[in-house]
Design a protein around this motif. Structure first.
Motif: not given
Lengths: 149, 149, 149, 149, 149, 149
Positions: C53, C66-68, C70-72, C74-75, C147-149
């Motif tokens: 990360x 942008x959290x989204x 980081x979320x993308x 992360x997975x 993953x999609x981001x």
């Protein structure tokens, strides 16, 4: 108003600080259910489990002297935690933290059906957030477990 | 009335046929969320996934021509299914059957916060019963997943 | 030279210090991909996730605000880690240690196809060794997530 | 008296302090099997693995200088631990503790069949208790793994 | 050119139809490795496993008469499949399909190190796509497993 | 002779056709335990579960009219199956077949301790072989589960 232990537990978890929460508590009390609501925030999955077990014992949802009751509750907690972590109950090991409200409810499966042979069940629901250990970098999460007791 | 996508989705799933369900739908519509509610019963986990994907496409919660939207929804479904099955998404292979109501909601994480940079998220909740393929030999179940889209 | 994000990421991870690695970097740069390569060795799965990360944020592969994103990411990391650990992302708890090189690449799924609607994806690959915490008592390992981001 | 490595290992684990245990040891010795029995109690899954690996090396069930033997044993241990934890090998993270007796046996799959081509196998069995970190709040557990070596 | 069995297997899987693939095959042949490359597409995880086992037997990468070799290969395949499915090796049950190229390589861990005691290892790599059973609704995937044999 | 439900169940499973098996049955009968032994061979995990549930009902180890007893048995079976499959209860999907002997025993945790408050428990053990669907290409396997009932 719903009449099943699972829906009542889930709604209590999410709406305990709304008017609906008070209605649910009244219904649970009227129908003889044991129940409690609590909060726990941690990166340590064992602390989440311990917080829920302690709340259940302190509020007499389970009899802390009987291992079979602890065993029944434990597996309901673990199932709810699998919903929260979506898979293996790992939090810190995968660099996450959780902030959870939980409810524990014990009694018959339904307030309406008359199934005295089916005895008591225990239901655990957790609602809150999971995410990176950084404010705002998190999303909602919901976990649910149920077991005979 | 709650203001976060996850709580709204979970409450819609459980209360869609109560007055609260209508209130939630009004709020979702007023705030520009896309949403749908459906039902599926099966021993086949693939059919559960397909029913939810189809409902999302038919009700334009996702754009069926864009793979990235299908991909985002798919992982939210899978996470909810892990809550339902508490672990691996197996149903028939472990001699169970499910009867589920599901809701799918898409939009910002919250109706209140102003985070235009965080874009849209998709939330899937499933509520119903899981159990032996025999009437009454089942208990309640609740699964929840969320993803950026 | 391959043209898909996954193959480019995997080859960059394994060949970054060969001539092929330089060719891949040139291609990624020419096609507007964001990318980075790094190394991490640990018995702590959370440290592996944190290292990747941090590398992604420091090298602007993702926007750390942008959290989204980081979320993308992360997975994608978690999926790659499941390949490395072959199942649950456990390292120390099962008495193992890892020494990994990783690459993170962000951009379209392919340098050739013209699918502007499908937007950006993020791919994470990890290659290295896993084994007992004793020199030479280890074998190679490879993990991959997208993953999609 | 059984003749297969798995049954002999499981019986040795559970009956090592009964007359049957002595009979099994005599049979194993007569047939050229390497073997050992030990105990370990911990909340730390890595310590359980380490205790069994150390016992295997100290009692020359495996050659500690050959990684391939450690690798073969490691996966047999992990499989047995999955039986003990019923799923992911987590102990402390799910607030449990274990007290285990284990046996490790190495040799042909059967004392009767003549399959020289099939070489040696290693079998690990663990028997004991798992439960809350509180005396008496525990139940029995049994785990079993086998691998070619 | 890399010198370890894992990197050679992964590169062969991804580059078998490039010039690099021919170089790897020459190196493997020169160093006495057994190897094969194949393809399989299916929604059925058992068919993926069967295709790889059959390719290994038909191309004499393993001796089909020895169970211990089949056992060693089987676990390497399963590990690679866990990377492909990122967790439990489920394909159809979670409404996915895969199209995979695989390589199987058998020999010493490295072409350079002289570790005669460490014997032979078998490495399986799978590269391809996973996704919805609809053309273009898929992304790349990579799985990797290794075992002593 | 052991005195705990788990050890008695495991020994009964493995030694039911030896003299020891008859001794265990006598002890179980003398102490008021309900019990049965059966066999099942299948590639279908649901069939394994169904065979054990049917044996428990037909031999009155559980009361087939009470869902809570079926629920208690079900989870004990699932835990034993996780030991057999070492992880997720998959058999056919990972190209395996099993041939199992199982025992189910119900009663107090121990024949010696006097813990009337702890009520009854149910224990399931499975012993047999798992492997490729080809004669002789298999190894031994052992699974064990226990639950309050």
């Amino acid at each position: 108003m719903p009449s099943t232990i699972g829906k009542l537990t889930a709604l209590l978890t999410m709406m305990h600080d709304h008017a609906m929460g008070a209605d649910i508590v009244r219904k649970l009390e009227a129908d003889g259910y044991r129940h409690t609501v609590g909060k726990v925030g941690s990166m340590d999955s064992a602390k989440v489990i311990a917080a829920i077990e302690t709340a259940a014992k302190n509020n007499r949802v389970i009899d802390e002297k009987r291992y079979r009751e602890t065993h029944g509750l434990y597996h309901a907690i673990l199932e709810a935690l699998q919903g929260v972590s979506r898979g293996t109950p790992q939090i810190r090991d995968v660099l996450r933290t959780v902030g959870l409200t939980f409810a524990i409810v014990r009694g018959p499966m339904s307030t309406e059906q008359d199934q005295p042979d089916e005895g008591e069940w225990i239901c655990v629901c957790m609602y809150g957030t999971i995410g990176a250990p950084k404010k705002g970098f998190e999303h909602e999460v919901l976990g649910f477990g149920i077991n005979h007791i």
